[in-house]
Design a protein around this motif. Structure first.
Motif, PDB file in Angstrom:
ATOM      1  N   LYS A   1       0.831  -1.208   0.000  1.00 33.38           N
ATOM      2  CA  LYS A   1       0.000   0.000   0.000  1.00 33.38           C
ATOM      3  C   LYS A   1       0.863   1.255   0.000  1.00 33.38           C
ATOM      4  CE  LYS A   1      -4.117  -0.348   2.134  1.00 33.38           C
ATOM      5  NZ  LYS A   1      -5.215  -0.741   3.011  1.00 33.38           N
ATOM      6  N   GLU A   2       1.934   1.224   0.764  1.00 29.92           N
ATOM      7  CA  GLU A   2       2.840   2.379   0.809  1.00 29.92           C
ATOM      8  C   GLU A   2       3.522   2.584  -0.543  1.00 29.92           C
ATOM      9  OE1 GLU A   2       6.954   3.729   3.010  1.00 29.92           O
ATOM     10  OE2 GLU A   2       5.617   2.372   4.079  1.00 29.92           O
ATOM     11  N   ALA A   3       4.004   1.510  -1.132  1.00 33.73           N
ATOM     12  CA  ALA A   3       4.722   1.601  -2.409  1.00 33.73           C
ATOM     13  C   ALA A   3       3.814   2.048  -3.548  1.00 33.73           C
ATOM     14  CB  ALA A   3       5.348   0.246  -2.744  1.00 33.73           C
ATOM     15  N   PHE A   4       2.557   1.621  -3.526  1.00 35.13           N
ATOM     16  CA  PHE A   4       1.648   1.874  -4.647  1.00 35.13           C
ATOM     17  C   PHE A   4       0.534   2.862  -4.293  1.00 35.13           C
ATOM     18  CE2 PHE A   4       3.552  -2.257  -5.816  1.00 35.13           C
ATOM     19  CZ  PHE A   4       4.066  -1.895  -7.047  1.00 35.13           C
ATOM     20  N   HIS A   5       0.878   3.910  -3.570  1.00 34.95           N
ATOM     21  CA  HIS A   5      -0.053   5.030  -3.329  1.00 34.95           C
ATOM     22  C   HIS A   5      -1.410   4.558  -2.802  1.00 34.95           C
ATOM     23  CE1 HIS A   5       2.855   7.515  -5.467  1.00 34.95           C
ATOM     24  NE2 HIS A   5       2.835   6.646  -6.452  1.00 34.95           N
ATOM     25  N   GLN A   6      -1.383   3.620  -1.837  1.00 32.38           N
ATOM     26  CA  GLN A   6      -2.625   3.077  -1.265  1.00 32.38           C
ATOM     27  C   GLN A   6      -3.520   2.439  -2.339  1.00 32.38           C
ATOM     28  OE1 GLN A   6      -2.794   3.097   2.199  1.00 32.38           O
ATOM     29  NE2 GLN A   6      -0.760   3.957   1.902  1.00 32.38           N
ATOM     30  N   PHE A   7      -2.894   2.037  -3.427  1.00 30.83           N
ATOM     31  CA  PHE A   7      -3.589   1.440  -4.574  1.00 30.83           C
ATOM     32  C   PHE A   7      -4.601   2.399  -5.204  1.00 30.83           C
ATOM     33  CE2 PHE A   7      -1.828  -2.448  -2.709  1.00 30.83           C
ATOM     34  CZ  PHE A   7      -1.242  -2.989  -3.841  1.00 30.83           C
ATOM     35  N   ASN A   8      -4.202   3.651  -5.283  1.00 32.59           N
ATOM     36  CA  ASN A   8      -4.993   4.631  -6.028  1.00 32.59           C
ATOM     37  C   ASN A   8      -4.725   4.371  -7.515  1.00 32.59           C
ATOM     38  OD1 ASN A   8      -5.286   7.098  -7.650  1.00 32.59           O
ATOM     39  ND2 ASN A   8      -5.836   8.074  -5.718  1.00 32.59           N
ATOM     40  N   PRO A   9      -5.730   3.955  -8.285  1.00 35.61           N
ATOM     41  CA  PRO A   9      -5.484   3.588  -9.682  1.00 35.61           C
ATOM     42  C   PRO A   9      -4.930   4.721 -10.527  1.00 35.61           C
ATOM     43  CG  PRO A   9      -7.741   3.023  -9.031  1.00 35.61           C
ATOM     44  CD  PRO A   9      -7.119   3.749  -7.890  1.00 35.61           C
ATOM     45  N   ASP A  10      -5.396   5.961 -10.294  1.00 38.07           N
ATOM     46  CA  ASP A  10      -4.887   7.094 -11.075  1.00 38.07           C
ATOM     47  C   ASP A  10      -3.388   7.289 -10.850  1.00 38.07           C
ATOM     48  OD1 ASP A  10      -7.329   8.228 -12.345  1.00 38.07           O
ATOM     49  OD2 ASP A  10      -7.962   8.418 -10.264  1.00 38.07           O
ATOM     50  N   LYS A  11      -2.981   7.231  -9.594  1.00 37.22           N
ATOM     51  CA  LYS A  11      -1.555   7.423  -9.270  1.00 37.22           C
ATOM     52  C   LYS A  11      -0.712   6.249  -9.767  1.00 37.22           C
ATOM     53  CE  LYS A  11      -2.234  10.503  -5.356  1.00 37.22           C
ATOM     54  NZ  LYS A  11      -2.081  10.691  -3.904  1.00 37.22           N
ATOM     55  N   CYS A  12      -1.247   5.033  -9.664  1.00 39.34           N
ATOM     56  CA  CYS A  12      -0.493   3.863 -10.136  1.00 39.34           C
ATOM     57  C   CYS A  12      -0.333   3.872 -11.656  1.00 39.34           C
ATOM     58  CB  CYS A  12      -1.167   2.576  -9.670  1.00 39.34           C
ATOM     59  SG  CYS A  12      -1.023   2.281  -7.896  1.00 39.34           S
ATOM     60  N   ALA A  13      -1.358   4.335 -12.363  1.00 39.91           N
ATOM     61  CA  ALA A  13      -1.284   4.397 -13.832  1.00 39.91           C
ATOM     62  C   ALA A  13      -0.219   5.386 -14.296  1.00 39.91           C
ATOM     63  CB  ALA A  13      -2.645   4.775 -14.404  1.00 39.91           C
ATOM     64  N   ALA A  14       0.050   6.401 -13.470  1.00 45.29           N
ATOM     65  CA  ALA A  14       1.011   7.449 -13.843  1.00 45.29           C
ATOM     66  C   ALA A  14       2.430   7.157 -13.368  1.00 45.29           C
ATOM     67  CB  ALA A  14       0.535   8.785 -13.260  1.00 45.29           C
ATOM     68  N   MET A  15       2.667   6.026 -12.731  1.00 46.95           N
ATOM     69  CA  MET A  15       4.006   5.732 -12.215  1.00 46.95           C
ATOM     70  C   MET A  15       5.010   5.568 -13.353  1.00 46.95           C
ATOM     71  SD  MET A  15       3.144   3.206  -9.023  1.00 46.95           S
ATOM     72  CE  MET A  15       4.677   3.485  -8.124  1.00 46.95           C
ATOM     73  N   THR A  16       6.210   6.073 -13.133  1.00 43.00           N
ATOM     74  CA  THR A  16       7.271   5.987 -14.133  1.00 43.00           C
ATOM     75  C   THR A  16       8.043   4.682 -13.974  1.00 43.00           C
ATOM     76  OG1 THR A  16       8.917   7.017 -12.716  1.00 43.00           O
ATOM     77  CG2 THR A  16       7.552   8.510 -14.058  1.00 43.00           C
ATOM     78  N   ASP A  17       8.810   4.343 -15.017  1.00 41.91           N
ATOM     79  CA  ASP A  17       9.685   3.171 -14.926  1.00 41.91           C
ATOM     80  C   ASP A  17      10.656   3.319 -13.758  1.00 41.91           C
ATOM     81  OD1 ASP A  17       8.450   2.126 -17.170  1.00 41.91           O
ATOM     82  OD2 ASP A  17      10.069   2.698 -18.551  1.00 41.91           O
TER      83      ASP A  17
END
Length: 190
Positions: A60-76
């Motif tokens: 949850k910490e690594a993936f923004h509490q599993f916020n889909p918008d934030k996860c979709a925008a993650m960079t390589d």
């Protein structure tokens, strides 16, 4: 409540008991939870659920509490940093899969109004309540999980095979697979 009353898989560790008692088989339409469980079930592939539950806070910490918008925008670079530093399963494909699944999740939300509308549409919005007397009766997959898996794959999701999806449907409460003697079976809850 005696341990013998719970479903057999949730008797050994507190983390499993808490999950079993409070989440497993409880219907959820919360978008963030639906996204979280989809990814945690995928992370579990080939591993134990207990391991994933023990790492859940780190996920949850690594993936923004599993916020889909934030996860979709993650960079390589962000994904690589997670692989190198986060206390999660270090599988590069599974880590990258969170972003890939987030992108697909957002597309499903746009098409159906919500992911909940999409996934719960497979059961006409109602939970499927099974009546197993023993955990050994529970299937690993069903025709329904195969159908959903096939459609999710077509939509660009990964780590969504029929066995993972069956576990997912249990996790989000679309399927209640508590044994009938378990106090947490739908028909035994207060």
């Amino acid at each position: 409540m005696g341990q013998q009353e719970r479903c057999g898989w949730a008797m050994n560790e507190t983390v499993e008991q808490v999950y079993h008692d409070n989440e497993w088989g409880v219907p959820s339409r919360n978008e963030q939870y639906l996204f979280e469980m989809l990814n945690l079930e995928g992370a579990q592939a080939g591993l134990s659920w207990r391991l994933i539950l023990n790492k859940r806070a780190a996920y949850k910490e690594a993936f923004h509490q599993f916020n889909p918008d934030k996860c979709a925008a993650m960079t390589d670079e962000e994904l690589e940093n997670i692989r190198e530093t986060a206390e999660i399963v270090k599988n590069k494909l599974k880590i990258g899969g969170v972003r890939k699944n987030a992108i697909a999740f957002l597309k499903v939300q746009a098409e159906f109004g919500s992911f909940a509308n999409y996934i719960w549409g497979y059961s006409d919005g109602e939970p499927i309540i099974n009546h197993w007397t023993d955990m050994s009766q529970m299937p690993a997959q069903t025709e329904l999980s195969e159908r959903i898996s096939k459609d999710l794959k077509k939509r660009g999701f990964i780590f969504v095979g029929p066995v993972i999806i069956y576990s997912y449907l249990q996790a989000i409460g679309m399927i209640d697979d508590h044994v009938v003697t378990c106090p947490y079976h739908t028909e035994n809850r207060d």
